[in-house]
Write an enzyme that holds these catalytic residues in place. Structure first.
Site, mmCIF file in Angstrom:
data_model
loop_
_atom_site.group_PDB
_atom_site.id
_atom_site.type_symbol
_atom_site.label_atom_id
_atom_site.label_comp_id
_atom_site.label_asym_id
_atom_site.label_seq_id
_atom_site.Cartn_x
_atom_site.Cartn_y
_atom_site.Cartn_z
ATOM 1 N N GLU A 153 0.978 13.057 -4.779
ATOM 2 C CA GLU A 153 1.350 12.759 -6.158
ATOM 3 C C GLU A 153 0.378 11.720 -6.725
ATOM 4 O OE1 GLU A 153 5.295 11.177 -6.817
ATOM 5 O OE2 GLU A 153 5.096 11.399 -8.974
ATOM 6 N N GLU B 251 11.708 9.801 -12.218
ATOM 7 C CA GLU B 251 11.630 8.397 -11.797
ATOM 8 C C GLU B 251 12.709 7.522 -12.443
ATOM 9 O OE1 GLU B 251 10.254 7.683 -9.246
ATOM 10 O OE2 GLU B 251 8.700 9.195 -8.987
ATOM 11 N N ASN C 191 7.860 13.251 -0.470
ATOM 12 C CA ASN C 191 7.498 14.594 -0.009
ATOM 13 C C ASN C 191 8.695 15.282 0.636
ATOM 14 O OD1 ASN C 191 4.732 13.606 -0.395
ATOM 15 N ND2 ASN C 191 5.162 12.458 1.467
ATOM 16 N N HIS D 215 15.416 11.312 -4.405
ATOM 17 C CA HIS D 215 14.467 12.237 -5.037
ATOM 18 C C HIS D 215 14.665 13.668 -4.537
ATOM 19 C CE1 HIS D 215 11.793 10.189 -7.748
ATOM 20 N NE2 HIS D 215 11.256 9.371 -6.867
ATOM 21 N N ALA E 288 6.286 4.181 -1.610
ATOM 22 C CA ALA E 288 6.655 5.295 -0.754
ATOM 23 C C ALA E 288 6.546 6.589 -1.538
ATOM 24 C CB ALA E 288 8.083 5.119 -0.238
ATOM 25 N N MET E 289 6.720 7.723 -0.839
ATOM 26 C CA MET E 289 6.560 9.024 -1.492
ATOM 27 C C MET E 289 7.569 10.024 -0.947
ATOM 28 S SD MET E 289 5.020 10.777 -3.704
ATOM 29 C CE MET E 289 5.591 12.431 -4.046
ATOM 30 N N HIS F 161 15.929 5.412 -2.722
ATOM 31 C CA HIS F 161 15.175 6.008 -3.834
ATOM 32 C C HIS F 161 14.488 7.304 -3.399
ATOM 33 C CE1 HIS F 161 12.674 5.765 -7.566
ATOM 34 N NE2 HIS F 161 11.798 6.386 -6.792
ATOM 35 N N GLU F 162 13.747 7.238 -2.315
ATOM 36 C CA GLU F 162 13.001 8.425 -1.888
ATOM 37 C C GLU F 162 13.950 9.529 -1.443
ATOM 38 O OE1 GLU F 162 10.094 8.210 -2.875
ATOM 39 O OE2 GLU F 162 9.927 6.024 -2.989
HETATM 40 N N1 ARG Z 1 6.936 9.226 -6.535
HETATM 41 C C1 ARG Z 1 6.725 7.990 -5.841
HETATM 42 C C2 ARG Z 1 7.993 7.181 -6.018
HETATM 43 O O1 ARG Z 1 8.282 6.569 -6.963
HETATM 44 C C3 ARG Z 1 5.556 7.211 -6.309
HETATM 45 C C4 ARG Z 1 4.248 7.907 -6.217
HETATM 46 C C5 ARG Z 1 3.201 7.230 -6.992
HETATM 47 N N2 ARG Z 1 1.955 7.904 -6.894
HETATM 48 C C6 ARG Z 1 0.894 7.629 -7.654
HETATM 49 N N3 ARG Z 1 -0.167 8.289 -7.510
HETATM 50 N N4 ARG Z 1 0.899 6.693 -8.550
HETATM 51 O O2 ARG Z 1 8.860 7.222 -5.285
HETATM 52 ZN ZN ZN Z 2 10.298 7.568 -7.370
#
Ligand code: ARG
Ligand code: ZN
Length: 876
Positions: free
Chosen positions: A122, A321, A266, A302, A263-264, A298-299
């Protein structure tokens, strides 16, 4: 190349399936991507297929397993265009690329961190792996095969469920994964390497067992226990509160030490900055524990708000978000003290989002154009986005909000949706028109509401006149009046709340007033004695409120409002003007005066044992220097603000000394550390008392003793920071800093605290300390956590040090930005936003700041990330 929302159109081709094979090699990884497409119904039969790339070289291209002739395609590092594709039948494209994970310093796409392969896709990192329609509205199921050296990569992970694996050829093995849930490329992940694991299971509400695994560096497994506990609580909470169940057989989290963000999410394989996974009492503060709990949640959340329902395009980022932040806020509020959590959110919003909204980088929660999407992962999209969701809940009530959410999950599961789709669910489920409310997504700038109340004893009425004004922001000069939900109470002398017999002038639901006009007057009847108005309680709307109330009235609210957040707000409204006035006085050569009534109100609340300690600690944490600067708005002199605030702090310390001594003596938790919110609250209050006592005593002795006797990281780092910030030249400070770095020599996350404490020592000497620390062997210039801890803390959190009157702080930052940008543009751009309020500085500093920005601007080699920020910063 600006991207505009108005230009959105769906792809000409529909992606049916993705099949990726990785042959991992540190410097030469082979990626085979087999993509099955068909032309979309109604699409131009002659349209070519255009795939995105970023620094790629094409090594092979097949169409239905046949080599594509040279004339049929064009490949550049940024794109692959294929012509003459079938009109009506599905076809398969096979793309081969070779990439170099070891050389990937941007930390986007596939890269290496401490010998581990990992990905961050992302927003647009997938195109650094292979040519692909890399946009969030292209969803498909993925099959992934990973082949790698077995000895160094026993672990081969990707999204979805594990299909199988085994030996491959000489020294190599493979694993295959299948993710049945169609997803966009930004949710793809791959991890390979040698890591330790903590395992558990979770049984979902329908009785399915899910394997839970958290992967960390070998030896750090015990420090993942709290994260695992937070994960299980998150899964349970999402079932109970939102009816959301997990949807794969396995959920994995991997902690890595080089990561640009927190964090991410996926699918099924979250990747985390290890700072938000690893914790134990010896190395993590209470704030670290709270962050881990919130980010794990949070993750995980998602999975539904982001993954099952994703975004149509990146303009809709707040759809996932803002909503997911709202969900994690609610989760933390349920796990901890709701009021204290809300106060912390309000403080964070005001200190981070309000300045963004008031400066050159201001943008709507749902922007309409961007040059670099990475620069829109902002506190406006996240935190203001969450506040907008919260306001929907406030407007519709808990039941109405739930109906809207249920409809959203039902109607849009599997979709790439828009903000309009989301809002429509609440409209349809509640039969309510939210078109005016939707301006919150589209108009940037923090609304200012001016309010004044008048009581008429003869008529027994209370009249409230309101006026709203939304400041101009870049690209938006004229604004429409917004729908602002204001929670209120009319508090009577005895502390009870008046219930009006009638309200005229506008809509009121429960304790919420709906301000919808530019100017509006509400009249409350049947109010038999003069009330005190408590307005925007719980921070029901993210606005600046101007409401003139006497010290007596505010003290009354501080003592009597039934809402703790409103009590904190009242105390804040008492102390902030004092701090602002003092800062102006110091700047203009005068002296500071502190009204005793304000000081005694603070101390009384702090000493009130009937109130929870964490709340009292919030009360004692006076508005920061940045808060004061924000409220002053222009012609700011950070040195004057610092002096003024220190003087007020010392006055509070002197007046409250017996109370602080009592708190310091009684707020001990006793033996055995627990990270729970109540224990953390006691530590916060005791450490706050320590800070004040140190001010009153003007001696490092007490803090040095506290440092020596601390048995957890919260107390240790608090004592260290009191020592270093208050007595930077004392032997005790030196000794403590030395002892600290020796003790935690092998723990980079703790070293980050040591770097931050020193980077934030107030005064002009900070810059030399920061420069010296950059030469320290613990500082690793390529690691984002180290850079943020040292350079980031200095620029974002050391107002006097960074804003040196001679401009050296800005020049230093500009140099750092130019050095980091070629390697890690995201990190560079993020650091540069520390200058977002440069225009509100006094003229001498503002000139230095502009000169530093111009130095960056003149560089010919800037990334699109830094170019975008510096342009807006100089223009806006
Ligand atoms: N989706 C992620 C989160 O908020 C953040 C990813 C941010 N990535 C970026 N390239 N700015 O949980
Ligand atoms: Zn997020």
């Amino acid at each position: 190349k600006t991207v505009e929302l108005a230009n959105y159109r769906p792809t000409d081709f529909v992606l049916e399936r993705v099949d990726l094979t990785f042959e991992l090699d540190p410097t030469n990884t082979k990626v085979d991507a087999r993509l099955i497409f068909h032309r979309r119904d109604g699409a131009d039969p002659g349209a070519p297929l255009v795939l995105d790339g970023d620094e790629l070289t094409l090594s092979g291209l097949l169409l239905d397993q046949n080599e594509v002739p040279a004339g049929q395609y064009d490949a550049t590092p940024q794109s692959l265009t294929i012509r003459n594709l079938p009109e009506a039948v599905p076809f398969e494209i096979t793309v081969t690329t070779f990439i170099n994970p070891e050389a990937n310093t941007q930390l986007m796409g596939l890269y290496r961190t401490n010998g581990v392969y990992c990905t961050q896709c992302e927003a647009e990192g997938f195109r650094r792996i292979t040519y692909f329609p890399d946009r969030p509205d292209v969803l498909a199921p993925y099959t992934i095969t990973i082949i790698a050296d077995k000895a160094t990569n026993p672990l081969l992970l990707s999204n979805g469920n594990f299909l199988g694996g085994g030996n491959y050829d000489e020294g190599r093995h493979f694993a295959a994964w299948f993710d049945p849930h169609p997803k966009p490329s930004y949710l793809f992940a791959l991890v390979a390497g040698d890591l330790g694991v903590v395992e558990d299971t979770f049984t979902t509400m329908s009785g399915r067992d899910v394997a839970l695994k958290i992967y960390v560096e070998h030896g750090k497994e015990p420090r993942a226990a709290y994260a695992m506990d937070a994960l299980k609580r998150s899964m349970k909470w999402d079932e109970e509160r939102f009816g959301r169940e997990y949807d794969l057989d396995i959920f994995m989290i991997v902690a890595v030490s080089d990561f640009n963000m927190g964090a991410m999410e996926n699918k099924g394989l979250n990747v985390f900055n290890d700072k938000y996974v690893l914790a134990d009492p010896e190395t993590a503060t209470d704030q670290d524990y709270a962050n881990i709990e919130a980010i794990i949640a949070h993750e995980y959340f998602h999975n539904w708000t982001g993954n099952r329902i994703t975004c149509r395009d990146w303009f809709q980022l707040c759809l996932k978000e803002g909503l997911t932040v709202y969900r994690d806020h609610e989760f933390s509020a349920d796990m901890r003290s709701r009021a204290v959590k809300r106060i912390a959110e309000v403080r964070h919003l005001k200190s981070e989002q309000f300045p963004e909204d008031a400066g050159p980088l201001a943008h709507p929660v749902r922007p309409t154009k961007y040059r670099e999407i990475n620069n829109f992962y902002t506190t406006t999209v996240y935190e203001k986005g969450s506040e907008v969701t919260r306001m929907i809940a406030t407007l519709l009530g808990a039941e109405g909000f739930k109906k809207g959410m249920d409809l959203y999950f039902e109607r849009h599961d599997g979709d790439a949706a828009t903000v309009e789709d989301f809002v429509k669910c609440f409209e349809d489920a509640n039969g309510r028109d939210l078109s005016q409310f939707s301006l919150w997504y589209h108009q940037a700038g923090t609304p200012m509401v001016s309010a004044s109340g008048a009581y008429d004893p003869a008529a027994a009425t209370f009249t409230l006149s309101l006026e709203q004004m939304i400041p101009a922001t870049p690209g938006q000069s004229a604004k429409e009046p917004m729908h602002i939900p204001l929670s209120f109470a009319l508090i009577l002398d005895n502390g009870s709340t008046a219930t009006p017999t009638a309200v005229a002038g506008g809509e009121v639901t429960g304790d919420v007033l709906h301000l919808t006009e530019r100017k509006q007057t509400f009249m409350f009847s049947g109010i038999s004695s003069r009330p005190v108005l408590s307005l925007n309680r719980g921070f029901s709307a993210p606005i600046n409120l101007h409401l003139d109330r006497s010290t007596d009235d505010l003290v009354h609210i501080a003592h009597h409002d039934s809402d703790l957040v409103a009590r904190w707000q009242a105390l804040n409204d008492l102390i902030l003007p004092v701090l602002m006035e003092s800062a102006r006085d110091v700047r203009d050569g005068g002296t500071v005066t502190c009204p005793p009534a304000v000081i005694s109100a603070l101390i009384e609340i702090a000493g009130n044992d009937a109130l929870e300690p964490a709340f009292r600690a919030q009360v004692l944490a006076l508005p920061s220097e940045a808060d004061i600067a924000r409220e002053l708005g222009s012609n700011n002199d950070p040195d004057a603000i610092h002096t003024a605030r220190t003087t007020v702090l010392t006055a509070v310390a002197d007046a409250g000394r017996p109370v602080f001594q009592h708190l310091f003596d009684t707020m001990e938790n006793g033996a055995g550390f627990s990270p729970d919110a109540a224990s953390a609250g006691r530590r916060a209050l005791r450490n706050s008392a320590l800070g004040y006592l140190t001010y009153a005593e003007q001696s490092p002795v007490r803090a040095a003793e506290a440092f020596a006797s601390a048995d957890n990281m919260t107390d240790l780092v608090q004592a260290l920071s009191v020592l270093a910030h208050r007595f930077p030249d004392a032997e005790e400070a030196d000794a403590a800093l030395g002892a600290f770095v020796t003790r935690f020599d092998d723990n980079p996350l703790v070293i980050d605290k040591w770097l931050s404490v020193q980077a934030t020592i107030p005064g002009a000497g900070a810059l030399d300390r920061v420069k010296a620390l950059m030469e320290n062997r613990h500082f690793v210039a390529s690691n984002p956590n180290r850079v943020r801890a040292l350079v980031g803390s200095f620029a974002f959190s050391n107002p006097t040090g960074f804003n040196r009157a001679d401009g050296e702080g800005y020049r230093f930052l500009a140099e750092r930005i130019l050095a980091i940008d070629p390697k890690n543009p995201q990190l560079a751009a993020r650091l540069l936003t520390s200058m977002r309020s440069w225009r509100s500085l006094e003229p001498v500093r503002a000139d230095h700041a502009r000169a530093a920005l111009l130095t960056i601007d003149r560089s010919v080699q800037l990334s699109s990330d830094v170019r975008d920020i510096v342009d807006r910063m100089l223009k806006g």
